[in-house]
Design a protein around this motif. Sequence first.
Motif, mmCIF file in Angstrom:
data_model
loop_
_atom_site.group_PDB
_atom_site.id
_atom_site.type_symbol
_atom_site.label_atom_id
_atom_site.label_comp_id
_atom_site.label_asym_id
_atom_site.label_seq_id
_atom_site.Cartn_x
_atom_site.Cartn_y
_atom_site.Cartn_z
ATOM 1 N N VAL A 129 0.998 -1.107 0.013
ATOM 2 C CA VAL A 129 -0.033 -0.054 0.034
ATOM 3 C C VAL A 129 1.068 1.208 -0.025
ATOM 4 O O VAL A 129 1.592 1.314 0.894
ATOM 5 C CB VAL A 129 -0.954 0.167 1.153
ATOM 6 N N ILE A 130 0.765 2.127 -0.922
ATOM 7 C CA ILE A 130 1.714 3.150 -1.194
ATOM 8 C C ILE A 130 0.770 4.529 -0.909
ATOM 9 O O ILE A 130 -0.192 4.577 -1.518
ATOM 10 C CB ILE A 130 2.323 3.369 -2.378
ATOM 11 N N ILE A 131 1.090 5.392 0.010
ATOM 12 C CA ILE A 131 0.615 6.587 0.130
ATOM 13 C C ILE A 131 1.460 7.763 -0.392
ATOM 14 O O ILE A 131 2.842 7.721 0.001
ATOM 15 C CB ILE A 131 0.313 6.911 1.900
ATOM 16 N N TYR A 132 0.650 8.729 -1.089
ATOM 17 C CA TYR A 132 1.632 9.861 -1.419
ATOM 18 C C TYR A 132 1.545 11.035 -0.604
ATOM 19 O O TYR A 132 0.405 11.540 -0.381
ATOM 20 C CB TYR A 132 1.199 10.185 -2.896
ATOM 21 N N ARG A 133 2.499 11.566 -0.178
ATOM 22 C CA ARG A 133 2.765 12.500 0.767
ATOM 23 C C ARG A 133 2.429 13.858 0.520
ATOM 24 O O ARG A 133 1.507 14.510 1.158
ATOM 25 C CB ARG A 133 4.240 12.541 1.310
ATOM 26 N N ARG A 134 2.819 14.253 -0.627
ATOM 27 C CA ARG A 134 2.777 15.791 -1.147
ATOM 28 C C ARG A 134 1.369 15.996 -1.294
ATOM 29 O O ARG A 134 0.833 17.228 -0.966
ATOM 30 C CB ARG A 134 3.772 16.232 -2.445
#
Length: 154
Positions: free
Chosen positions: A106-111
């Motif tokens: 599971v990848i979460i995009y910070r910006r």
Amino acid sequence: MSSAPGGKPRPNGPRRRDRHGRGMRGPLAPSHVPIARSRGERFDDLVLDAVDRLRPKWGDQLSSVEFAVEDVPPVAELLDGPGRLSSDPIPFGRVQSPTAASPAVVIIYRRPLEARARDRDTLGTLVHDVVVEQVATLLGLSPETVDPGYDDRH
């Protein structure tokens, strides 16, 4: 000791200030104080907190899932056709299905999430909701099933 211009002795070693008395003097805060953590480290903590909130109910299903944070989505997720941006909003996260060689991720995009949040509390809520949505996608369930409080916020 070497001497500085004007004949004054100067100790050897790194200079802590420039010749006008300005410049870096040292860290602004001790490393153990929360303010000393970078924005990325604080974001990682929010993702870990969101995952920890899901573990009591979904620990067995999440035991082999990896969680990662990336700054921005790859360009391939933003393009629609040759060189045109899609009309879809910028994604906040995605799921990589498991393969024989690697577990699900599971990848979460910070910006994008930081840009959307008004403050730290809002960012924490957004991060939790995105983690819930991505876990729901991975498990083939609705977000309300993964986190019953999700429906109250939407």
